[in-house]
Design a protein around this motif. Structure first.
Motif, PDB file in Angstrom:
ATOM      1  N   LYS A 108     -14.783  14.755  -0.635  1.00  0.00           N
ATOM      2  CA  LYS A 108     -14.279  15.770   0.304  1.00  0.00           C
ATOM      3  C   LYS A 108     -15.274  16.920   0.431  1.00  0.00           C
ATOM      4  O   LYS A 108     -15.605  17.358   1.547  1.00  0.00           O
ATOM      5  CB  LYS A 108     -12.929  16.294  -0.165  1.00  0.00           C
ATOM      6  CG  LYS A 108     -12.379  17.467   0.652  1.00  0.00           C
ATOM      7  CD  LYS A 108     -11.015  17.893   0.124  1.00  0.00           C
ATOM      8  CE  LYS A 108     -10.454  19.089   0.901  1.00  0.00           C
ATOM      9  NZ  LYS A 108     -11.209  20.329   0.622  1.00  0.00           N
ATOM     10  N   ILE A 111     -18.355  15.920   2.449  1.00  0.00           N
ATOM     11  CA  ILE A 111     -18.069  15.880   3.889  1.00  0.00           C
ATOM     12  C   ILE A 111     -18.079  17.296   4.462  1.00  0.00           C
ATOM     13  O   ILE A 111     -18.587  17.542   5.567  1.00  0.00           O
ATOM     14  CB  ILE A 111     -16.713  15.202   4.155  1.00  0.00           C
ATOM     15  CG1 ILE A 111     -16.746  13.731   3.733  1.00  0.00           C
ATOM     16  CG2 ILE A 111     -16.324  15.338   5.628  1.00  0.00           C
ATOM     17  CD1 ILE A 111     -17.678  12.870   4.543  1.00  0.00           C
ATOM     18  N   GLU A 112     -17.557  18.252   3.704  1.00  0.00           N
ATOM     19  CA  GLU A 112     -17.573  19.646   4.157  1.00  0.00           C
ATOM     20  C   GLU A 112     -19.002  20.177   4.260  1.00  0.00           C
ATOM     21  O   GLU A 112     -19.328  20.950   5.176  1.00  0.00           O
ATOM     22  CB  GLU A 112     -16.733  20.510   3.223  1.00  0.00           C
ATOM     23  CG  GLU A 112     -15.240  20.224   3.327  1.00  0.00           C
ATOM     24  CD  GLU A 112     -14.417  20.864   2.223  1.00  0.00           C
ATOM     25  OE1 GLU A 112     -13.171  20.836   2.332  1.00  0.00           O
ATOM     26  OE2 GLU A 112     -15.006  21.375   1.249  1.00  0.00           O
ATOM     27  N   ASP A 115     -20.448  18.870   7.377  1.00  0.00           N
ATOM     28  CA  ASP A 115     -19.872  19.631   8.481  1.00  0.00           C
ATOM     29  C   ASP A 115     -20.597  20.958   8.668  1.00  0.00           C
ATOM     30  O   ASP A 115     -20.841  21.385   9.810  1.00  0.00           O
ATOM     31  CB  ASP A 115     -18.387  19.868   8.206  1.00  0.00           C
ATOM     32  CG  ASP A 115     -17.695  20.645   9.302  1.00  0.00           C
ATOM     33  OD1 ASP A 115     -17.613  20.126  10.429  1.00  0.00           O
ATOM     34  OD2 ASP A 115     -17.254  21.778   9.041  1.00  0.00           O
ATOM     35  N   ARG A 167     -20.854   5.235   4.540  1.00  0.00           N
ATOM     36  CA  ARG A 167     -20.293   6.174   5.516  1.00  0.00           C
ATOM     37  C   ARG A 167     -21.120   7.453   5.578  1.00  0.00           C
ATOM     38  O   ARG A 167     -21.276   8.038   6.644  1.00  0.00           O
ATOM     39  CB  ARG A 167     -18.837   6.478   5.180  1.00  0.00           C
ATOM     40  CG  ARG A 167     -17.917   5.277   5.260  1.00  0.00           C
ATOM     41  CD  ARG A 167     -17.724   4.721   6.668  1.00  0.00           C
ATOM     42  NE  ARG A 167     -18.845   3.962   7.200  1.00  0.00           N
ATOM     43  CZ  ARG A 167     -19.128   2.693   6.872  1.00  0.00           C
ATOM     44  NH1 ARG A 167     -18.372   2.034   6.002  1.00  0.00           N
ATOM     45  NH2 ARG A 167     -20.162   2.068   7.419  1.00  0.00           N
ATOM     46  N   TYR A 168     -21.662   7.908   4.437  1.00  0.00           N
ATOM     47  CA  TYR A 168     -22.568   9.062   4.471  1.00  0.00           C
ATOM     48  C   TYR A 168     -23.766   8.760   5.363  1.00  0.00           C
ATOM     49  O   TYR A 168     -24.197   9.599   6.156  1.00  0.00           O
ATOM     50  CB  TYR A 168     -23.053   9.414   3.072  1.00  0.00           C
ATOM     51  CG  TYR A 168     -22.046  10.059   2.143  1.00  0.00           C
ATOM     52  CD1 TYR A 168     -20.941  10.750   2.632  1.00  0.00           C
ATOM     53  CD2 TYR A 168     -22.216   9.986   0.764  1.00  0.00           C
ATOM     54  CE1 TYR A 168     -20.029  11.350   1.768  1.00  0.00           C
ATOM     55  CE2 TYR A 168     -21.331  10.594  -0.110  1.00  0.00           C
ATOM     56  CZ  TYR A 168     -20.228  11.260   0.397  1.00  0.00           C
ATOM     57  OH  TYR A 168     -19.349  11.857  -0.464  1.00  0.00           O
ATOM     58  N   LEU A 171     -23.068   9.145   8.879  1.00  0.00           N
ATOM     59  CA  LEU A 171     -22.948  10.546   9.286  1.00  0.00           C
ATOM     60  C   LEU A 171     -24.300  11.255   9.351  1.00  0.00           C
ATOM     61  O   LEU A 171     -24.350  12.453   9.638  1.00  0.00           O
ATOM     62  CB  LEU A 171     -22.012  11.286   8.326  1.00  0.00           C
ATOM     63  CG  LEU A 171     -20.536  10.893   8.412  1.00  0.00           C
ATOM     64  CD1 LEU A 171     -19.740  11.528   7.283  1.00  0.00           C
ATOM     65  CD2 LEU A 171     -19.948  11.288   9.763  1.00  0.00           C
TER      66      LEU A 171
END
Length: 392
Positions: A108, A111-112, A115, A167-168, A171
């Protein structure tokens, strides 16, 4: 990478003393390199610094990077004016999170961090462009923007999941440092007790998957045994995103000569940083003495920290170049990840100018400095892309 310097070779109409001519020539050469935006720095911790000390996950909305940030409270070492003055064509933004954060919470938080970088690029589209390949870095540079690249600083951030790793990459994450300051069970940190004694089976699987999906293996922070094991199994070039030479300063975060040679054989790059304890043996020993003192503040007051300047960074560059070759050394400042500290004369992201001038005084050509500044890591990116393409 070739830099046009024909204009720098013109003699002035009014002759100057030899020393002044040398200084003026060096300054013109530095300006030419900066104008070509040759720097692709391997490691900058601004995303976490914004988050931790300047407003949390919404920090991008609260700090104006178009203005000088060295006068903020606390100050930052990075802003867009200094990136431009420093000649940046690309910056790998570190997606660092504390090594103590593990499991789903680490995913989490990572991911932040992604972002934060993406929102930063969106807020300053005239300055930054997200880049996922070497070609996109070059396209950003041609458009007058700085390529924004991302790297994860610790294998704990994947929560032992190859699916999370994939998945990283989807992104836009381009590298992963296998460990940070603590071991991850499948790979050992240079600053923690060993657990894998190199790489465990899952560690080898992680590297194989990184090769397959086109993610660069970063060996900064790992133990020498883990670095050797990783170099033995990777099919793609590696980086050390922010590490120096152990032979110049025997700090555990620095790279031994045999690993430098193995990195050269791999086609990889060791990217030099500007954190004084990693640069200077005298500062490293001073830190150890201060930490061992009964009263650290009193020790520091009675024993000022040794000075360390640009020449010490150049010593690391030149040692790596002698052992591994000039094609295998790069720049990874660790700016905004070093508590506001830095080598004298290199206090912010524009500090590479001072290093370029010092290397010029030592006889480095503009072409060699351009390769050091960014050309070498672009070659690594292309090599990683080639391995991934073959796997597809």
């Amino acid at each position: 990478m070739r830099i046009a310097i024909a204009g720098l070779l013109l003699t002035a109409l009014t002759p100057l003393p030899a020393a002044a001519q040398d200084a003026a020539s060096i300054e013109r050469r530095v300006e030419a390199l900066v104008a070509a935006r040759v720097v692709i720095d391997g490691h900058n911790d601004l995303p976490w610094e914004l988050r931790d000390r300047h407003g949390g996950v919404d920090a991008v909305d609260r700090v104006d990077l178009m203005q000088s940030t060295d006068r903020l409270d606390p100050p930052l070492q990075t802003d867009i004016p200094r990136l431009r003055r420093g000649g940046y064509g690309g910056q790998f933004w570190s997606l660092w999170i504390p090594a103590s954060v593990t499991g789903p919470a680490a995913v989490k938080m990572t991911i932040e961090e992604i972002d934060i970088v993406r929102r930063m690029v969106a807020r300053y589209p005239e300055a930054f462009a997200l880049a996922d390949t070497a070609a996109e870095v070059e396209a950003a540079r041609r458009s007058g923007r700085i390529a924004a690249l991302m790297g994860i600083e610790g294998g704990h951030q994947i929560d032992n999941s190859l699916a999370v790793l994939r998945r990283y990459r989807d992104l836009g994450v381009l590298y992963m440092t296998l460990t940070h300051s603590k071991h991850v069970g499948w790979a050992d940190s240079a600053t923690d007790a060993p657990a894998a004694n190199g790489l465990a089976d899952f560690g080898r699987a992680v590297i194989a998957e990184m090769n397959r999906i086109g993610m660069i293996v970063d060996l900064s922070h790992v133990s020498p045994e883990t670095a050797r094991a990783a170099l033995a199994v990777t099919r793609a070039p590696v980086i050390f995103s922010h590490s120096n030479a152990f032979a110049v300063n025997p700090h555990p975060r620095n790279v031994p000569d045999d690993v430098l040679r193995a990195t050269a054989a791999n086609g990889g790059v060791v990217m030099v940083n500007v954190y004084p304890p990693f640069v200077s043996d005298a500062v490293r020993r001073w830190n150890a003495a201060r930490d061992a003192a009964r009263d650290a503040a009193a020790f520091a007051a009675a024993n000022p920290r040794p000075a360390v300047g640009v020449g010490a960074v150049a010593d690391h560059v030149e040692h790596i170049a002698r052992v591994a070759g000039r094609a295998h050394v790069g720049l990874g400042g660790d700016y905004d990840g070093i508590g506001g500290d830095a080598v004298a004369g290199m206090a912010g992201v524009d500090g590479w100018r001072a290093l370029f001038a010092e290397l010029m005084r030592r006889g480095w050509s503009d072409a060699d400095i351009a390769a050091l500044a960014g050309g070498n890591v672009l070659r690594v990116m292309r090599g990683v892309e080639k391995v991934a393409a073959a796997a597809r």
